[in-house]
Design a protein around this motif. Sequence first.
Motif, PDB file in Angstrom:
ATOM      1  N   LEU A  88       0.828  -1.204   0.000  1.00  0.00           N
ATOM      2  CA  LEU A  88       0.000   0.000   0.000  1.00  0.00           C
ATOM      3  C   LEU A  88       0.865   1.257   0.000  1.00  0.00           C
ATOM      4  N   ARG A  89       1.925   1.247   0.807  1.00  0.00           N
ATOM      5  CA  ARG A  89       2.823   2.413   0.851  1.00  0.00           C
ATOM      6  C   ARG A  89       3.533   2.610  -0.484  1.00  0.00           C
ATOM      7  N   ASP A  90       3.921   1.482  -1.104  1.00  0.00           N
ATOM      8  CA  ASP A  90       4.691   1.551  -2.345  1.00  0.00           C
ATOM      9  C   ASP A  90       3.821   1.817  -3.567  1.00  0.00           C
ATOM     10  N   GLU A  91       2.591   1.309  -3.552  1.00  0.00           N
ATOM     11  CA  GLU A  91       1.726   1.367  -4.738  1.00  0.00           C
ATOM     12  C   GLU A  91       0.325   1.899  -4.404  1.00  0.00           C
ATOM     13  N   ASP A 149      -6.499   8.147   3.545  1.00  0.00           N
ATOM     14  CA  ASP A 149      -6.788   8.198   4.984  1.00  0.00           C
ATOM     15  C   ASP A 149      -5.948   7.160   5.736  1.00  0.00           C
ATOM     16  N   ILE A 150      -5.811   5.975   5.154  1.00  0.00           N
ATOM     17  CA  ILE A 150      -5.021   4.920   5.801  1.00  0.00           C
ATOM     18  C   ILE A 150      -3.546   5.312   5.832  1.00  0.00           C
ATOM     19  N   LEU A 151      -3.045   5.850   4.734  1.00  0.00           N
ATOM     20  CA  LEU A 151      -1.639   6.251   4.684  1.00  0.00           C
ATOM     21  C   LEU A 151      -1.348   7.385   5.677  1.00  0.00           C
ATOM     22  N   THR A 152      -2.274   8.315   5.804  1.00  0.00           N
ATOM     23  CA  THR A 152      -2.108   9.394   6.782  1.00  0.00           C
ATOM     24  C   THR A 152      -2.098   8.832   8.198  1.00  0.00           C
ATOM     25  N   ALA A 153      -3.038   7.914   8.460  1.00  0.00           N
ATOM     26  CA  ALA A 153      -3.099   7.285   9.783  1.00  0.00           C
ATOM     27  C   ALA A 153      -1.854   6.450  10.052  1.00  0.00           C
ATOM     28  N   ASP A 154      -1.320   5.815   9.017  1.00  0.00           N
ATOM     29  CA  ASP A 154      -0.094   5.023   9.171  1.00  0.00           C
ATOM     30  C   ASP A 154       1.074   5.919   9.546  1.00  0.00           C
ATOM     31  N   SER A 155       1.198   7.065   8.885  1.00  0.00           N
ATOM     32  CA  SER A 155       2.283   8.006   9.206  1.00  0.00           C
ATOM     33  C   SER A 155       2.148   8.523  10.633  1.00  0.00           C
ATOM     34  N   ALA A 156       0.910   8.855  11.021  1.00  0.00           N
ATOM     35  CA  ALA A 156       0.676   9.351  12.380  1.00  0.00           C
ATOM     36  C   ALA A 156       0.973   8.271  13.405  1.00  0.00           C
ATOM     37  N   ARG A 157       0.616   7.049  13.103  1.00  0.00           N
ATOM     38  CA  ARG A 157       0.873   5.934  14.010  1.00  0.00           C
ATOM     39  C   ARG A 157       2.376   5.715  14.184  1.00  0.00           C
ATOM     40  N   GLU A 188      -3.830   5.003  20.662  1.00  0.00           N
ATOM     41  CA  GLU A 188      -4.962   5.608  19.953  1.00  0.00           C
ATOM     42  C   GLU A 188      -4.675   5.707  18.460  1.00  0.00           C
ATOM     43  N   ALA A 189      -3.452   6.091  18.119  1.00  0.00           N
ATOM     44  CA  ALA A 189      -3.076   6.190  16.703  1.00  0.00           C
ATOM     45  C   ALA A 189      -3.106   4.819  16.041  1.00  0.00           C
ATOM     46  N   ASP A 190      -2.676   3.793  16.772  1.00  0.00           N
ATOM     47  CA  ASP A 190      -2.695   2.435  16.229  1.00  0.00           C
ATOM     48  C   ASP A 190      -4.125   1.955  16.022  1.00  0.00           C
ATOM     49  N   TYR A 191      -4.999   2.282  16.973  1.00  0.00           N
ATOM     50  CA  TYR A 191      -6.416   1.899  16.849  1.00  0.00           C
ATOM     51  C   TYR A 191      -7.054   2.576  15.640  1.00  0.00           C
ATOM     52  N   THR A 192      -6.756   3.870  15.461  1.00  0.00           N
ATOM     53  CA  THR A 192      -7.302   4.602  14.318  1.00  0.00           C
ATOM     54  C   THR A 192      -6.835   3.982  13.009  1.00  0.00           C
ATOM     55  N   PHE A 193      -5.541   3.674  12.945  1.00  0.00           N
ATOM     56  CA  PHE A 193      -5.001   3.049  11.738  1.00  0.00           C
ATOM     57  C   PHE A 193      -5.641   1.682  11.484  1.00  0.00           C
ATOM     58  N   THR A 194      -5.692   0.845  12.496  1.00  0.00           N
ATOM     59  CA  THR A 194      -6.235  -0.502  12.336  1.00  0.00           C
ATOM     60  C   THR A 194      -7.696  -0.465  11.910  1.00  0.00           C
ATOM     61  N   SER A 195      -8.455   0.447  12.496  1.00  0.00           N
ATOM     62  CA  SER A 195      -9.877   0.572  12.148  1.00  0.00           C
ATOM     63  C   SER A 195     -10.048   0.948  10.686  1.00  0.00           C
ATOM     64  N   LEU A 196      -9.218   1.856  10.203  1.00  0.00           N
ATOM     65  CA  LEU A 196      -9.301   2.273   8.804  1.00  0.00           C
ATOM     66  C   LEU A 196      -8.805   1.166   7.873  1.00  0.00           C
ATOM     67  N   ALA A 197      -7.677   0.556   8.222  1.00  0.00           N
ATOM     68  CA  ALA A 197      -7.094  -0.482   7.356  1.00  0.00           C
ATOM     69  C   ALA A 197      -8.020  -1.674   7.215  1.00  0.00           C
ATOM     70  N   SER A 198      -8.775  -1.996   8.276  1.00  0.00           N
ATOM     71  CA  SER A 198      -9.677  -3.149   8.221  1.00  0.00           C
ATOM     72  C   SER A 198     -10.847  -2.925   7.270  1.00  0.00           C
ATOM     73  N   LYS A 199     -11.079  -1.684   6.887  1.00  0.00           N
ATOM     74  CA  LYS A 199     -12.183  -1.364   5.970  1.00  0.00           C
ATOM     75  C   LYS A 199     -11.786  -1.456   4.505  1.00  0.00           C
ATOM     76  N   LEU A 200     -10.488  -1.580   4.238  1.00  0.00           N
ATOM     77  CA  LEU A 200     -10.021  -1.599   2.849  1.00  0.00           C
ATOM     78  C   LEU A 200     -10.144  -3.006   2.283  1.00  0.00           C
ATOM     79  N   PRO A 201     -10.923  -3.192   1.219  1.00  0.00           N
ATOM     80  CA  PRO A 201     -11.057  -4.524   0.615  1.00  0.00           C
ATOM     81  C   PRO A 201      -9.759  -4.973  -0.031  1.00  0.00           C
TER      82      PRO A 201
END
Length: 428
Positions: A7-10, A30-38, A91-104
């Motif tokens: 995801l980060r690369d492509e 949104d996931i990439l932003t959350a990943d950076s924040a995490r 909290e940042a990890d939870y936000t990231f995980t919640s968003l990432a789990s929504k990506l098909p």
Amino acid sequence: MIDLQQLRDEPEAFKASQRARGANVDLVDDILTADSARRAAITEFEDARAQQKAFGKRVAQEKDKDAKAQLVSQAKELSDRVKALQADADEADYTFTSLASKLPNLIIDGVPAGGEEDSVELRREGTPRDFSADGFEPKDHLELGESLRAIDTQRGAKVSGARFHYLTGFGARLELALLSLAMDTAQRAGFTPVITPTLVKPDIMAGTGFLGEHADEIYRLEADDLFLVGTSEVALAGYHKDEIIDLSDGPIRFAGWSSCYRREAGSYGKDTRGIIRVHQFQKVEMFSYVHVDDAQEEHARMLSLQEEMLGKCELPYRVLDIAAGDLGDSAARKFDCEAWVPTQGTYRELTSTSNCTTFQARRLSIRERGEDGTRPVATLNGTMANTRWLVAILENHQQADGSVRVPEALQPYLGGMTAYGPEGPRYS
């Protein structure tokens, strides 16, 4: 779960996949932003914790009483800061995980874009029967089933509610014969027969990707915090959860036989007659764990076995390459086989087979050993037979006298029965 490094690369590949699915493209950013924040929050927390450990050694080594008291006070302030930073990181990890789990899952190149109506027909096999040439108008499967005392939806509704049924006599025997043929066909192809649990824990259901946008299709037993499966794929995927498996001798293949349960939410008014769309049914399901590089070959193999079963049941069918918007969260590609239903004048789905690449294995932590450590495996699934097949078998093989001819491949499973009519079984 998707491959985060990919995801980060492509990111554009995932955005293209989302567009093809008709899904939220902004979710990728949104996931990439959350990943950076995490990652930033985790780095800050770990740096502060390292400082805390170093400061603790300094406190322990201090001999002067007054100086030590001052250092202890500073250590407490540092401890409070570390706790606050840990909370921020969590909290940042939870936000990231919640968003990432929504990506098909990332779709495979070549999958048609769009919704259900955009699926591509790959081929047709067999010719739909011309009943006018046989001199009679075909009956639908429910009328046939009732006349043969094989299907009882009225008592199913009386006992359990709408979309439930009984299979009795020939109906029960025909379903058992069909599923036994499916299991034998799968076993000869290298699949190990399994009778699976039909209740699973939330982490297993979530791990297979069924608690996404289609979660309303699933029955939940809230008092026990368990879910009823809609396919044995769920239990078979969970079989090797949190394990490192050995694929050195080839894929691990299972054929699961189970009862399946689906709420059919949102289907009000659709297929209310008969047993096409019901809440409970039986199914034999193929499931494979394979090397990632072998997944597409295994997918084609599963499809060929499904077509073999349709041929054995002597049913005209077509094969569809399912459009991205109709794949579900976990599938990267899916093929459906639809059989001809004479009284509806159309093809209806009997089988699906999905390549889920590493999506489920990442969620369920199923890995194999490689040259550079462990790596996720690929998982695939595919229907071998289920209750809905009775619809096509009854309608396509009905005779003018009200009987139903038994396909030759099923006859050994019915004691040599060649047909069943209002007067009972025939053996010649």
